[in-house]
Design an enzyme around this catalytic site. Sequence first.
Site, PDB file in Angstrom:
ATOM      1  N   SER A 149      59.850 -87.091-144.120  1.00 34.99           N
ATOM      2  CA  SER A 149      59.349 -88.453-144.043  1.00 34.99           C
ATOM      3  C   SER A 149      58.151 -88.617-144.989  1.00 34.99           C
ATOM      4  CB  SER A 149      59.023 -88.806-142.587  1.00 34.99           C
ATOM      5  OG  SER A 149      58.822 -90.188-142.433  1.00 34.99           O
ATOM      6  N   ASP A 159      68.426 -96.068-142.294  1.00 35.66           N
ATOM      7  CA  ASP A 159      67.010 -95.782-142.524  1.00 35.66           C
ATOM      8  C   ASP A 159      66.534 -96.703-143.638  1.00 35.66           C
ATOM      9  OD1 ASP A 159      64.505 -94.758-143.162  1.00 35.66           O
ATOM     10  OD2 ASP A 159      65.158 -92.676-143.256  1.00 35.66           O
ATOM     11  N   HIS A 219      66.408 -93.017-139.062  1.00 37.66           N
ATOM     12  CA  HIS A 219      65.244 -92.226-139.418  1.00 37.66           C
ATOM     13  C   HIS A 219      64.748 -91.442-138.197  1.00 37.66           C
ATOM     14  CE1 HIS A 219      61.835 -91.486-142.198  1.00 37.66           C
ATOM     15  NE2 HIS A 219      61.130 -91.353-141.079  1.00 37.66           N
TER      16      HIS A 219
END
Length: 321
Positions: free
Chosen positions: A158, A256, A286
Site C-alpha cells: 500500500s 481497488d 484493497h
Amino acid sequence: MSYAYDPELAPLISLLPVFGPADLPTLRAQSVTGDSGPPYDPPVPVDIRDRTIPGPADAPDVAVRVYTPEGGGDGPRPGVLYLHGGGFLFGAPQTFDASTTRTAAEAGAVVVSVDYRLAPENPYPAGLDDCYAALLWVAKSATELGIDPDRVAVYGESAGAGLAAALTLLTRDRGGPPLCYQYLGIPELDDRLDTPSMRAYVDTPLWNRPMAEFSWDSYLGPGRRGASDVSGYAAPARAGDLSGLPPATVVTCHYDPMRDEGIDYAQRLAQADVPVELRLYPGTFHGSVLAHGAAVSKQMIAEALASLRRGLGVSSANRES
C-alpha cells in the site's frame, strides 16, 4: 456501486470497518497495540528484536524491528527491508508482525521493518528519508545482521509500496546501497488520482477515493496534491525515467482505487526494460489479503512469498518451511 466480489470475500464486506479521515486517532491507536492478522506459527523459530538506529541528518533516530529466523546454514542470509502500509498516516511494525514473521521464516531472510514517520505531522520527505536511513543502516550492519549485502530487497504494501518504489528511485540516483528486488503490493503511487479505477471506486471497502485524497493531502501538504511540480520521489508515478531499477513484482486488486496506477507503473517498468511481474487478482479489494481464510487470499500470500524467494535467489529446496 455494486461489485462482483470473490464469493468467499463477499460475506465479509459487511463485517469490515468503515473509516474516514476523522477516524485517524482510532486507527493509529489500534495499529500500535498489535497485529492486524490471525496468529502465525512459524515453521522455524524467529527472533524478534526492536532496535533504534541513526536517523536522517537533523532528524530523530528511527525505530526498526528485526526478524531473524533460526537455522539455514552458516552463510549470510538475504535481507528484506519491509515498509508497512497505512496510507502514510498510520501503521507500525507490530501491526504486521504475522506477515513479517512469515516472510522471515518462509523466505529464510532477515527482515527489517521500519517505523517511519507518519503524515500529516511529518509530511514528505520525512517517511522516505527514514526508509533510506534504514537501508543505509542495513548495508552498514550487514555482517552484524547476518545479511548478504548483495541480496537485499525492499518489500512494501500500500503506502509502504509507494515508499518502496520511491526508495528504489532514490538509491539508483544516489548510487546505492544496491537493491536486488522490489515487491510492490497494492502500491500507492500517484497523487493525481485520475485513473479510471480511482474515479470509479469511491465506496470500496478499506480504501476508497475519499481516503486516497486525505492520504495524499496529508503526505504532500495542503494544496500540493496534483500540482505540476510534485516529485517522483514523492509520487513514483511522476518519475520520468524508470530505467536501471531492480526487478519488480507489482500486485493489484480488482476493486481497488489504486489498481490502475499499479498496472500503469508495471507497464512503464517493462517499457524501461526492468524485469517485472504483474498480478491482478479478480474479485478482490484493497487489503482483502487480510481475509486469510479465503482461497484467493491464501493464493496471494503464497505467490508473494514465491516471488520474494525468486527475487532473493532463494531456491524452493532450501527455503525455511
